[in-house]
Design a protein around this motif. Structure first.
Motif, PDB file in Angstrom:
ATOM      1  N   THR A   3       0.860  -1.176   0.000  1.00  0.00           N
ATOM      2  CA  THR A   3       0.000   0.000   0.000  1.00  0.00           C
ATOM      3  C   THR A   3       0.899   1.230   0.000  1.00  0.00           C
ATOM      4  OG1 THR A   3      -1.732  -1.133   1.226  1.00  0.00           O
ATOM      5  CG2 THR A   3      -1.780   1.274   1.243  1.00  0.00           C
ATOM      6  N   TYR A   4       0.664   2.112  -0.952  1.00  0.00           N
ATOM      7  CA  TYR A   4       1.436   3.341  -1.094  1.00  0.00           C
ATOM      8  C   TYR A   4       0.582   4.515  -0.655  1.00  0.00           C
ATOM      9  CZ  TYR A   4       4.305   0.275  -3.903  1.00  0.00           C
ATOM     10  OH  TYR A   4       5.077  -0.765  -4.325  1.00  0.00           O
ATOM     11  N   CYS A   5       1.147   5.391   0.144  1.00  0.00           N
ATOM     12  CA  CYS A   5       0.451   6.590   0.609  1.00  0.00           C
ATOM     13  C   CYS A   5       1.274   7.814   0.256  1.00  0.00           C
ATOM     14  CB  CYS A   5       0.244   6.540   2.116  1.00  0.00           C
ATOM     15  SG  CYS A   5      -0.855   5.221   2.644  1.00  0.00           S
ATOM     16  N   VAL A   6       0.586   8.814  -0.250  1.00  0.00           N
ATOM     17  CA  VAL A   6       1.221  10.093  -0.560  1.00  0.00           C
ATOM     18  C   VAL A   6       0.668  11.112   0.429  1.00  0.00           C
ATOM     19  CG1 VAL A   6       1.542  11.900  -2.290  1.00  0.00           C
ATOM     20  CG2 VAL A   6       1.415   9.494  -3.005  1.00  0.00           C
ATOM     21  N   TYR A   7       1.577  11.786   1.116  1.00  0.00           N
ATOM     22  CA  TYR A   7       1.214  12.814   2.077  1.00  0.00           C
ATOM     23  C   TYR A   7       1.717  14.157   1.567  1.00  0.00           C
ATOM     24  CZ  TYR A   7       0.472   8.896   5.245  1.00  0.00           C
ATOM     25  OH  TYR A   7       0.030   7.731   5.819  1.00  0.00           O
ATOM     26  N   GLY A   8       1.046  15.209   1.944  1.00  0.00           N
ATOM     27  CA  GLY A   8       1.468  16.548   1.556  1.00  0.00           C
ATOM     28  C   GLY A   8       1.360  17.512   2.709  1.00  0.00           C
ATOM     29  N   THR A   9       2.130  18.590   2.612  1.00  0.00           N
ATOM     30  CA  THR A   9       2.073  19.646   3.616  1.00  0.00           C
ATOM     31  C   THR A   9       2.356  20.983   2.945  1.00  0.00           C
ATOM     32  OG1 THR A   9       2.904  20.456   5.730  1.00  0.00           O
ATOM     33  CG2 THR A   9       4.493  19.359   4.305  1.00  0.00           C
ATOM     34  N   ALA A  10       1.766  22.018   3.473  1.00  0.00           N
ATOM     35  CA  ALA A  10       2.000  23.362   2.963  1.00  0.00           C
ATOM     36  C   ALA A  10       3.069  24.087   3.786  1.00  0.00           C
ATOM     37  CB  ALA A  10       0.701  24.164   2.987  1.00  0.00           C
ATOM     38  N   ALA A  34       1.840  10.991  -8.257  1.00  0.00           N
ATOM     39  CA  ALA A  34       1.170  11.909  -7.325  1.00  0.00           C
ATOM     40  C   ALA A  34       2.182  12.576  -6.394  1.00  0.00           C
ATOM     41  CB  ALA A  34       0.124  11.166  -6.513  1.00  0.00           C
ATOM     42  N   THR A  35       3.240  11.869  -6.058  1.00  0.00           N
ATOM     43  CA  THR A  35       4.272  12.433  -5.185  1.00  0.00           C
ATOM     44  C   THR A  35       4.983  13.597  -5.861  1.00  0.00           C
ATOM     45  OG1 THR A  35       4.620  10.288  -4.151  1.00  0.00           O
ATOM     46  CG2 THR A  35       6.369  11.904  -3.885  1.00  0.00           C
ATOM     47  N   HIS A  36       5.169  13.496  -7.160  1.00  0.00           N
ATOM     48  CA  HIS A  36       5.922  14.526  -7.877  1.00  0.00           C
ATOM     49  C   HIS A  36       5.064  15.705  -8.361  1.00  0.00           C
ATOM     50  CE1 HIS A  36       8.920  11.326  -7.812  1.00  0.00           C
ATOM     51  NE2 HIS A  36       9.770  12.329  -7.804  1.00  0.00           N
ATOM     52  N   GLU A  37       3.760  15.654  -8.130  1.00  0.00           N
ATOM     53  CA  GLU A  37       2.918  16.820  -8.402  1.00  0.00           C
ATOM     54  C   GLU A  37       3.135  17.808  -7.260  1.00  0.00           C
ATOM     55  OE1 GLU A  37      -1.076  15.409  -8.617  1.00  0.00           O
ATOM     56  OE2 GLU A  37      -0.658  14.129 -10.331  1.00  0.00           O
ATOM     57  N   SER A  38       3.015  19.081  -7.547  1.00  0.00           N
ATOM     58  CA  SER A  38       3.270  20.051  -6.483  1.00  0.00           C
ATOM     59  C   SER A  38       2.090  20.966  -6.194  1.00  0.00           C
ATOM     60  CB  SER A  38       4.487  20.909  -6.851  1.00  0.00           C
ATOM     61  OG  SER A  38       4.236  21.611  -8.042  1.00  0.00           O
ATOM     62  N   GLU A  39       1.007  20.800  -6.895  1.00  0.00           N
ATOM     63  CA  GLU A  39      -0.132  21.696  -6.726  1.00  0.00           C
ATOM     64  C   GLU A  39      -0.706  21.623  -5.313  1.00  0.00           C
ATOM     65  OE1 GLU A  39      -4.517  22.242  -8.687  1.00  0.00           O
ATOM     66  OE2 GLU A  39      -2.887  21.543  -9.952  1.00  0.00           O
ATOM     67  N   GLY A  40      -0.748  22.766  -4.654  1.00  0.00           N
ATOM     68  CA  GLY A  40      -1.377  22.867  -3.344  1.00  0.00           C
ATOM     69  C   GLY A  40      -0.520  22.444  -2.165  1.00  0.00           C
ATOM     70  N   THR A  41       0.713  22.011  -2.405  1.00  0.00           N
ATOM     71  CA  THR A  41       1.578  21.605  -1.295  1.00  0.00           C
ATOM     72  C   THR A  41       2.974  22.180  -1.473  1.00  0.00           C
ATOM     73  OG1 THR A  41       2.251  19.570  -2.407  1.00  0.00           O
ATOM     74  CG2 THR A  41       0.373  19.409  -0.920  1.00  0.00           C
ATOM     75  N   PHE A  42       3.689  22.258  -0.371  1.00  0.00           N
ATOM     76  CA  PHE A  42       5.081  22.693  -0.401  1.00  0.00           C
ATOM     77  C   PHE A  42       5.976  21.463  -0.505  1.00  0.00           C
ATOM     78  CE2 PHE A  42       9.113  24.236   1.242  1.00  0.00           C
ATOM     79  CZ  PHE A  42       9.208  25.495   0.679  1.00  0.00           C
ATOM     80  N   TRP A  43       5.665  20.427   0.299  1.00  0.00           N
ATOM     81  CA  TRP A  43       6.387  19.158   0.283  1.00  0.00           C
ATOM     82  C   TRP A  43       5.414  18.014   0.097  1.00  0.00           C
ATOM     83  CZ3 TRP A  43      11.396  19.464  -0.175  1.00  0.00           C
ATOM     84  CH2 TRP A  43      12.115  20.469   0.466  1.00  0.00           C
ATOM     85  N   VAL A  53       9.577   6.200   1.647  1.00  0.00           N
ATOM     86  CA  VAL A  53      10.349   5.878   0.441  1.00  0.00           C
ATOM     87  C   VAL A  53      10.970   7.150  -0.123  1.00  0.00           C
ATOM     88  CG1 VAL A  53      10.223   4.933  -1.888  1.00  0.00           C
ATOM     89  CG2 VAL A  53       8.837   3.921  -0.069  1.00  0.00           C
ATOM     90  N   LEU A  54      10.164   8.190  -0.263  1.00  0.00           N
ATOM     91  CA  LEU A  54      10.639   9.498  -0.724  1.00  0.00           C
ATOM     92  C   LEU A  54      10.195  10.522   0.316  1.00  0.00           C
ATOM     93  CD1 LEU A  54       9.648   9.350  -4.492  1.00  0.00           C
ATOM     94  CD2 LEU A  54      11.937   9.128  -3.533  1.00  0.00           C
ATOM     95  N   ASP A  55      11.141  11.252   0.848  1.00  0.00           N
ATOM     96  CA  ASP A  55      10.834  12.240   1.869  1.00  0.00           C
ATOM     97  C   ASP A  55      11.095  13.637   1.323  1.00  0.00           C
ATOM     98  OD1 ASP A  55      10.165  13.283   4.344  1.00  0.00           O
ATOM     99  OD2 ASP A  55      12.183  13.044   5.158  1.00  0.00           O
TER     100      ASP A  55
END
Length: 57
Positions: A3-10, A34-43, A53-55
């Protein structure tokens, strides 16, 4: 199956609690894209079965 989860933060300097779940999927290609999209997040962060996996992408 993993299971892969993508998290975002502003936040520029996020703490552990600043990350919000954006996507949860079993498709690694979709999760990576989805991890490499940047819309709406800073990280963004990608995890696989709870392990980072990718931080800060």
């Amino acid at each position: 199956m993993a299971t892969y989860c993508v998290y975002g933060t502003a936040k520029a300097s996020p703490t552990h609690t600043d990350w919000e779940l954006l996507v949860e999927t079993s498709d690694p290609v979709h999760a990576t894209a989805a991890t490499h999209e940047s819309e709406g997040t800073f990280w963004r962060r990608l995890t696989e079965d709870g392990h980072i996996v990718l931080d800060r992408v």
